[in-house]
Design a protein around this motif. Structure first.
Motif, short mmCIF file in Angstrom:
data_model
loop_
_atom_site.label_atom_id
_atom_site.label_comp_id
_atom_site.label_asym_id
_atom_site.label_seq_id
_atom_site.Cartn_x
_atom_site.Cartn_y
_atom_site.Cartn_z
N UNK A 43 0.89 -1.25 0.09
CA UNK A 43 0.06 -0.02 0.11
C UNK A 43 1.02 1.19 -0.05
N UNK A 44 0.20 2.43 -0.21
CA UNK A 44 1.21 3.62 -0.20
C UNK A 44 1.44 3.78 1.38
N UNK A 45 2.62 4.28 1.63
CA UNK A 45 2.80 4.78 2.97
C UNK A 45 1.81 5.60 3.72
N UNK A 46 1.29 5.43 4.74
CA UNK A 46 0.41 6.02 5.50
C UNK A 46 0.91 7.38 5.92
N UNK A 47 -0.28 8.44 5.75
CA UNK A 47 0.31 9.73 6.07
C UNK A 47 -0.33 10.19 7.37
N UNK A 87 13.84 16.61 20.03
CA UNK A 87 14.52 15.81 19.24
C UNK A 87 14.10 14.25 19.50
N UNK A 88 14.33 14.02 20.98
CA UNK A 88 14.14 12.77 21.46
C UNK A 88 12.67 12.43 21.20
N UNK A 89 11.75 13.27 21.51
CA UNK A 89 10.35 12.67 21.30
C UNK A 89 10.10 12.46 19.85
N UNK A 90 10.73 13.29 18.90
CA UNK A 90 10.16 12.92 17.51
C UNK A 90 10.99 11.72 17.15
N UNK A 91 12.52 11.38 17.66
CA UNK A 91 13.00 10.20 17.28
C UNK A 91 12.27 8.91 17.76
N UNK A 92 11.73 8.87 18.81
CA UNK A 92 10.99 7.64 19.27
C UNK A 92 9.48 7.70 18.51
N UNK A 93 9.08 8.75 18.00
CA UNK A 93 7.72 8.90 17.24
C UNK A 93 8.25 8.14 15.81
N UNK A 94 9.33 8.65 15.46
CA UNK A 94 9.58 8.13 13.91
C UNK A 94 9.79 6.51 13.94
N UNK A 95 10.33 5.92 15.14
CA UNK A 95 10.48 4.54 15.23
C UNK A 95 9.27 3.94 15.15
N UNK A 96 8.27 4.39 16.18
CA UNK A 96 6.87 3.98 16.14
C UNK A 96 6.10 4.18 14.92
N UNK A 97 5.95 5.24 14.03
CA UNK A 97 5.41 5.37 12.94
C UNK A 97 5.93 4.56 11.88
N UNK A 98 7.02 4.27 11.65
CA UNK A 98 7.95 3.37 10.71
C UNK A 98 7.49 2.03 10.82
N UNK A 99 7.35 1.51 12.22
CA UNK A 99 6.69 -0.07 12.39
C UNK A 99 5.47 -0.17 12.28
N UNK A 100 4.74 1.14 12.03
CA UNK A 100 3.14 0.90 11.87
C UNK A 100 2.82 1.44 10.35
N UNK A 101 3.90 1.51 9.54
CA UNK A 101 3.41 1.70 8.22
C UNK A 101 3.48 3.25 7.88
N UNK A 102 3.79 4.07 8.63
CA UNK A 102 3.57 5.68 8.46
C UNK A 102 4.70 6.01 7.90
N UNK A 103 4.72 6.81 6.74
CA UNK A 103 6.12 7.23 6.03
C UNK A 103 6.01 9.07 5.83
N UNK A 104 4.97 9.62 6.41
CA UNK A 104 4.92 10.83 6.43
C UNK A 104 4.09 11.37 7.68
N UNK A 105 4.34 12.65 8.23
CA UNK A 105 3.50 13.38 8.97
C UNK A 105 3.31 14.84 8.86
N UNK A 106 2.24 15.24 9.45
CA UNK A 106 2.18 16.97 9.51
C UNK A 106 2.26 17.07 11.03
N UNK A 107 3.18 18.05 11.32
CA UNK A 107 3.69 18.25 12.78
C UNK A 107 2.97 19.59 12.90
#
Length: 441
Positions: free
Chosen positions: A67-71, A113-133
């Motif tokens: 599927x397309x990466x989730x956003x 920085x630390x919060x986003x790095x944890x979020x990136x790991x979580x998002x990638x493991x769930x198929x999310x490839x982009x976000x709007x901050x």
């Protein structure tokens, strides 16, 4: 007679099913996606791909849906560090008595920085490839996303009280413009103005935001009509509902990304459709904070672009877009009193192509089409709890979970391989999260 030479490409991904999202509700069986230099160059049957392409790498997804990466179209990712810090409270109590005081103690570049790095790991493991901050220190946000090769729309915060990021209205705008200029030509990163909400931003600031948004051609990402109290307070303080106030200030247009929107009249839904507003539906956060119900199906039927977001981990409490899709689809049916509301294919579209459209990225990502950047996610469908499979899209929305995401690519770069993150030290992130818990509790 010589045969036509095969074209060399970086990757060919062979999948049991490909769900391109565009065309709508289509599922392609035994298809392949050819990727070269970060772009999708072809989508075609596997047999044809083997005849046409000479890939440097072939990925076998024989039991998967690609599927397309989730956003995730609305989030506050530094707030992963506040996951569960003040649960089971109404919005304004949660915000004023708990979240803002906690942020005052901790917010700064390292927190972001630390919060986003944890979020990136979580998002990638769930198929999310982009976000709007939508958070403070957008410069740090952008640097963190760039370091990890994660696609992000970074919000340029505006609010009427001092913060660790800026002290005055002018400083918020000056810093916003400086960050926008720095990121103007950066791959994977976009910018949007992010005035917090009608109750924390003045008319003057909104008018200035509209002018700059028009000049720079960037979105305005805004919490709007989130609660009944917000509407009541606007009537008391301004004599009109928030959307009417913003309409008078020129904010209600096709640059507006309106988040939550749980308090809408028929006339306001029609206005959103006419003006080209994108609405970001955050069902789990709205439910948890008892903020109200977004009329997602009424918006969709009116022609409004409806996308999905999780909100931040302090109010959700995760970044699970599979969970968000399922909740959105089920809730829409109850709110509309119609089992046909927000069907599975429309829900997947809200988490992909509609979200890309809201962010102004629909020509780049959000569907599996030749010419677009290769943001892709593979979902394993071979587990016994997934069988039998009658309709792949329904299975993705109503049965699958983020734990079944096996592989993820952003612009053709593999970020998750067979369930394992590439280039991220999860143990080290856990240690950092623990240190923040000790500081914030």
């Amino acid at each position: 007679m010589s045969s036509t030479p095969k074209r060399e490409v970086d990757i060919v991904i062979e999948a049991r099913w490909v769900v391109p999202v565009e065309p709508h509700a289509v599922v392609l069986e035994h298809h392949a996606v050819a990727v070269d230099d970060g772009l999708i160059v072809d989508l075609l049957p596997i047999a044809d791909a083997r005849e046409r392409y000479a890939p440097r790498e072939t990925v076998d997804l024989s039991e998967h849906a690609l599927i397309p990466g989730l956003i995730n179209a609305h989030t506050h990712n530094p707030m992963t560090l506040m996951r569960g810090i003040a649960d089971d409270l109404p919005l304004m109590t949660w915000l004023k008595d708990h979240i803002w005081p906690a942020e005052a103690k901790a917010i700064g570049p390292e927190f972001v920085r630390d919060g986003i790095e944890i979020a990136i790991a979580e998002m990638l493991r769930g198929g999310t490839t982009a976000c709007s901050e939508n958070y403070f220190f957008p410069d740090v946000q952008a640097a963190t996303y760039r370091r990890h090769g994660f696609r992000a729309m970074v919000g340029l915060p505006l609010i009427e009280f001092p913060s660790a990021w800026a002290k005055t209205r002018d400083e918020y705008f000056d810093k916003a413009l400086a960050v926008h200029d720095e990121l103007r030509d950066v791959a994977l990163i976009g910018t949007a103005f992010a005035p917090h909400a009608p109750y924390t931003v003045s008319d003057e600031a909104f008018e200035r935001t509209r002018l700059l948004s028009d000049q720079l051609d960037i979105p305005v990402h805004l919490h709007l009509h989130e609660t009944a109290q917000e509407v009541d307070d606007s009537r008391r303080d301004h004599g009109v509902r928030p959307m009417q106030r913003l309409q008078g200030l020129g904010i209600v247009n096709d640059h507006l990304i309106a988040v939550h929107m749980t308090q809408l009249t028929d006339a306001e839904i029609a206005l959103c459709a006419e003006a080209g507003v994108s609405v970001i539906h955050c069902p789990e956060s709205n439910l948890k904070l008892a903020s109200g119900f977004c009329r997602a199906e009424d918006l969709r039927r009116a022609g409004v672009n409806v996308a999905l977001g999780t909100d931040g981990c302090a109010s959700n409490n995760d970044l699970d877009m599979f969970g968000e899709m399922r909740t959105a689809a089920l809730l829409a049916k109850a709110v509309a009193n119609d089992a046909r509301a927000l069907d599975a294919a429309s829900t997947l579209r809200a988490a992909t192509l509609n979200a890309a459209r809201a962010l102004g990225w629909s020509e780049r990502v959000g569907s599996i089409e030749a010419g677009k950047e290769a943001d892709l996610a593979a979902v394993r469908l071979d587990a016994i709890e997934m069988h039998p499979i009658y309709n792949v899209v329904s299975q993705l929305i109503y049965t699958a979970g983020r734990h079944q995401v096996s592989d993820v690519w952003i612009a053709g770069v593999r970020k998750l391989a067979h369930g394992r993150l590439t280039g991220i030290d999860v143990a080290e992130l856990r240690e950092r999260a623990q240190r923040w818990r000790e500081r914030l509790q």
